[in-house]
Structures are given as structure tokens and as C-alpha cells.
Design an enzyme around this catalytic site. Structure first.
Site, mmCIF file in Angstrom:
data_model
loop_
_atom_site.group_PDB
_atom_site.id
_atom_site.type_symbol
_atom_site.label_atom_id
_atom_site.label_comp_id
_atom_site.label_asym_id
_atom_site.label_seq_id
_atom_site.Cartn_x
_atom_site.Cartn_y
_atom_site.Cartn_z
ATOM 1 N N ASP A 23 5.431 -3.835 9.966
ATOM 2 C CA ASP A 23 4.560 -4.038 8.821
ATOM 3 C C ASP A 23 5.254 -3.429 7.605
ATOM 4 O OD1 ASP A 23 2.173 -4.595 7.326
ATOM 5 O OD2 ASP A 23 1.627 -2.486 7.529
ATOM 6 N N ASP A 25 3.589 -2.394 4.077
ATOM 7 C CA ASP A 25 2.858 -1.360 3.346
ATOM 8 C C ASP A 25 2.397 -0.252 4.287
ATOM 9 O OD1 ASP A 25 3.024 -2.990 1.032
ATOM 10 O OD2 ASP A 25 1.291 -4.131 1.712
#
Length: 255
Positions: A23, A25
Site C-alpha cells: 500500500d 499511504d
């Protein structure tokens, strides 16, 4: 079968894995804090407007709202989920809605304008140990991908100076183009694994959002690592993380 030791569960070896999916963020970049500020500014303004009009007070948007309803989800789904948690129902609208329109899409677009403004003003910081882990994986021949619901992925990577770090990028723009369901559905993670020439049972996922961890678990990925940046390790574990880490320097890469 005996359970693997924690050391084995935080090791990525060529024997067991072909690739790793991250991922963006909150795992690679520190943009989660920027996203939170953008969401808070947008929602607090809207809730104030709504409370004045309806005569019913609403509590400000907080970190628990972010973690449970917004983090990791496509933007409009985040808007819809948070409003539902407050008993507010709006027309969905369309992605072309202006930021001043009182629809789910309009509020989502308003948040994106705020986020891009904050990005221009403050730039993007990275988690150094996460970037180091990606470089170590690349050095050992693993495929690496970034998967995010954000449609600003390219801008964020460029602002952080790491646009060439990943072999594959599956972001909100790719998801919309290819009709991929957002997290907690596993579709974007599975698509990244396929683009890396692998399959979920040979891929590890690193996620900081409960919805993303659930997506990795539902996709039957070999290893789902919950990255705890804000003290929500138990929630990540309940969402399906095989192991929860606070620092990616703990991950061993084995040839």
C-alpha cells in the site's frame, strides 16, 4: 502443522515468494497524515454546515472515523461510509460533480482539492525503512508493486522522488479504467500480482489500513503484514493480518 516462528513470518524468501505488494499511504509515504488533514477539513466544514441547517449537532471528524470508515477505501466509498456512520444520506452524484455540490462525489472532489493543495504546500515524506525494504527486495530479484485507491498516486510518488521504485502501479485510475472493485475487495491486489507475473499464494501484502488488510486476507495472499503506524495493531489483526509490525526494518529478505 506447527505455526511458523515470528522470525519466519517476517522473512521474505525466494523459496516462498515471487513478489511483494505495498500500500502507499501510511506504508511507503507519510501521506496518510496529509489525507487525514484533508478529510478532516472537508468533513468538519460540511458537518458544521449540516448542523446549522438541520439543528442537530455533529461531532468533528476524528482519527477513529478515519481508520474505520475512510482509510484505504476509494474516495467516494469513504465519503459514503462516513456519512452513513453519522446518519447522513446524500445523492451519490457523478465523478464530474464540482466540489461545491452536496453529493457524495462532490464532497469527495472537495476533499481531493484540499489534499492536492496540502501536497503542493508541504511535499511528501517517506518512511525510510519501508523504502529501504523495497530496495532490498528489488536487489534480490523480487517483483514489487504499489497498490492504492488514490488517484493521486503518480503525483505522490513523484513528489517523494520514488516514481521509479515500483515495477507495477495499480491505483485509483487503473481501478476505474479496468473496473476493479476497491478495498476491502481483493481485486486491486490480485491485479497487481497478475501484472507481476505471479499469483496470490506467492505474494506478500503490506498494508496499514483495516480495509486493505481485509482485502489481502480475502484474496488468500501467502502473507498479509499489518503495518501499525497509529497504534491500531489489534484492529489490523482482527481484520486478517498474519503479523503486525510497527517498523519494516524488522523484515528480513532472503535470497
Amino acid at each position: 502443522m506447527a505455526q511458523a516462528s515470528r522470525r519466519d513470518r517476517t522473512a521474505i524468501s525466494r523459496e516462498d515468494f515471487d513478489a511483494v505488494v505495498f500500500d502507499l499511504d501510511g506504508v511507503i509515504t507519510r501521506t496518510a497524515e496529509v489525507h487525514f488533514l484533508a478529510w478532516k477539513r472537508m468533513f468538519d466544514d460540511y458537518l458544521s454546515e449540516w448542523a446549522r441547517r438541520e439543528g442537530r449537532k455533529q461531532e468533528p471528524f476524528g482519527s477513529q472515523d478515519y481508520q474505520h470508515h475512510v482509510d484505504g477505501k476509494p474516495r467516494y466509498e469513504g465519503v459514503k461510509a462516513f456519512l452513513a456512520s453519522r446518519g447522513i444520506e446524500l445523492p451519490y452524484g457523478t465523478p464530474e460533480d464540482g466540489p461545491d455540490k452536496e453529493t457524495v462525489c462532490g464532497l469527495g472532489n472537495r476533499k481531493n482539492e484540499i489534499f492536492r493543495q496540502l501536497l503542493r504546500e508541504g511535499g511528501v515524506r517517506v518512511f525510510e525503512h519501508a523504502v529501504d525494504l523495497v530496495r532490498r527486495l528489488r536487489d534480490k530479484g523480487f517483483g514489487v508493486a504499489v497498490v492504492t485507491s488514490s488517484k493521486n498516486c503518480k503525483d505522490v510518488l513523484e513528489a517523494a522522488g520514488i516514481e521509479d521504485l515500483f515495477d507495477v502501479r495499480v491505483d485509483g485510475l487503473v481501478a476505474a479504467r479496468d473496473g476493479l472493485a476497491g478495498k476491502p475487495a481483493p481485486d486491486t491486489f490480485v491485479a497487481a500480482a497478475e501484472r507481476l507475473g505471479s499469483r496470490p499464494e506467492r505474494v506478500a501484502v503490506f498494508e496499514d489500513a483495516e480495509s486493505g488488510v481485509e482485502a489481502g486476507h480475502r484474496g488468500h495472499f501467502r502473507l498479509v503484514v499489518g503495518v501499525d503506524r497509529v497504534g491500531h495493531g489489534p484492529e489490523l489483526a482482527r481484520s486478517g493480518a498474519d503479523v503486525v509490525l510497527t517498523d519494516l526494518a524488522e523484515v528480513e529478505v532472503r535470497a
